[in-house]
Design an enzyme around this catalytic site. Sequence first.
Site, PDB file in Angstrom:
ATOM      1  N   CYS A 246       0.845  -1.201   0.000  1.00 25.07           N
ATOM      2  CA  CYS A 246       0.000   0.000   0.000  1.00 25.07           C
ATOM      3  C   CYS A 246       0.882   1.254   0.000  1.00 25.07           C
ATOM      4  O   CYS A 246       1.632   1.463  -0.944  1.00 25.07           O
ATOM      5  CB  CYS A 246      -1.004  -0.035   1.149  1.00 25.07           C
ATOM      6  SG  CYS A 246      -2.358   1.155   0.924  1.00 25.07           S
TER       7      CYS A 246
ATOM      8  N   GLU B 247      -2.477  -8.899   2.971  1.00 28.98           N
ATOM      9  CA  GLU B 247      -2.851  -9.414   4.303  1.00 28.98           C
ATOM     10  C   GLU B 247      -4.340  -9.280   4.577  1.00 28.98           C
ATOM     11  O   GLU B 247      -4.845  -9.782   5.578  1.00 28.98           O
ATOM     12  CB  GLU B 247      -2.012  -8.715   5.384  1.00 28.98           C
ATOM     13  CG  GLU B 247      -2.428  -7.290   5.743  1.00 28.98           C
ATOM     14  CD  GLU B 247      -1.978  -6.220   4.756  1.00 28.98           C
ATOM     15  OE1 GLU B 247      -1.538  -6.556   3.640  1.00 28.98           O
ATOM     16  OE2 GLU B 247      -2.096  -5.030   5.102  1.00 28.98           O
TER      17      GLU B 247
ATOM     18  N   HIS C 225      -3.770  -4.715  -0.309  1.00 33.19           N
ATOM     19  CA  HIS C 225      -3.323  -5.310   0.955  1.00 33.19           C
ATOM     20  C   HIS C 225      -3.397  -6.830   0.855  1.00 33.19           C
ATOM     21  O   HIS C 225      -4.478  -7.389   1.042  1.00 33.19           O
ATOM     22  CB  HIS C 225      -4.213  -4.837   2.103  1.00 33.19           C
ATOM     23  CG  HIS C 225      -3.988  -3.413   2.487  1.00 33.19           C
ATOM     24  ND1 HIS C 225      -3.024  -3.040   3.391  1.00 33.19           N
ATOM     25  CD2 HIS C 225      -4.559  -2.272   2.066  1.00 33.19           C
ATOM     26  CE1 HIS C 225      -3.022  -1.724   3.527  1.00 33.19           C
ATOM     27  NE2 HIS C 225      -3.947  -1.232   2.724  1.00 33.19           N
TER      28      HIS C 225
END
Lengths: 251, 199
Positions: B78, B182, B180
């Site tokens: 990001c 994650e 992202h």
Amino acid sequence: MLAKRIIPCLDVRDGKVVKGVNFEGIKEVGDPVECAYEYNLQGADEIVFYDITASHEGRGVMLDVVRNTAKKVFVPLTVGGGIATVDDIRETLRAGADKVSVNSQAVKNPQLIKDGADIFGSQCICVGVDAKAVGENKWTVYINGGRIDMKLDLIEWVKKCEALGAGEICLNSIDTDGVRGGFDIPMLRAVVDAVSIPVIASGGAGKLGDFADAFLKTDCSAALAASLFHFKELTVSQVKDDCRSKGINIR
Amino acid sequence: MIAIIDYGAGNIFSVKNALDHLGVECELTSDKQRIESADKLILPGVGAFPAAMEMLAASGLADTIREQSKQKPLLGICLGMQLLFDKSYEFKECEGLGLIKGYVDKIDDEGLVIPHMGWNKLVYNHDCPLFSGLDEDYVYFVHSYKAFCDDKNLYAYCTYGSRVTAVAGDGKYVYGTQFHPEKSGSVGLKMLENFAGLM
């Protein structure tokens, strides 16, 4: 192309998922971490925890729920309910939330939106708005779970939220909430037209087609429901299949 | 060991949670020696470019990252990806780490909802080891600025108005994802696993 999001919301009290239409009739029905994990398996694009705990002790329990969920659910998590200060925002994000949803406190103290956005970034400040019609294409904002009319014009308020740095609006219609006759399309359309940040439709989903309806009739970015998914009347994947079959871009 | 560089920005615990879940050894650190002894580096980040760059410069981490990225894999996520470029125009012109040729500027296509928030579908532009075992799929984005770079540095993009740089790299050790991983479900976890498996 950006997909429309389907967001299940879990109401949490003292660390337990609760179901019920009013505070008296509430029943504890499960472990929020497990419920979030289940929604994740169904393809939820985000998960919202709404903390209806009143006590300070309950807040700590909520943060543990967020911490434990963030260890096994790898989609965005939003936490709303009772967030009143920048410190509340900070500790909620540090526990693993990606966004916070501020509602009544933001109406009472709009600076909370600006401070939150300045410190943590607009992307993590969602403003939850409860509104009710007062005439043709005119709505006012309510606080405290829809109990107090602030006599504040909805469109003015959402524009102000955007100007203060809100990254998203979660719009809940008090008129359609609980009625299960579909989202409040006129209200939704008016808000989507008024701001250029994402708008989440909330309140009123009662059947499969209601989600696609919101996406086909307005430019809202996401649709949220709680009880429909809680009571297992529909799964997130059924809703997504229905939207997909109607040509809506869905993950 | 993967060092997740902690410079006071963003929700870095999410990245650690994801690596822990994958059973990949990692630690959050701002210590120069730990970063130097790591096999790989992740530069996370949420927030504003100038503030992040100031923190990296003031702590000396900017130089450490520049030097280490010549000898071990680095993944920016990001804002962490945006910092890898030469410069950004967020609020003011601001120098970046200069590891990938290009710049960062506002998403300004007419009529778009900003931030670009939600799940968008990747289009692969070049082979990249991060994509191993993965079809083009949806991943989670949330940002208002995007990177502009040469085609050879653009590994994948998505479409939001116009093209949005989704995965970029320097052709060697440096990688960045605008989305992202994650927070991108099983697809994102697989990408992190692929990064952890890089030599």
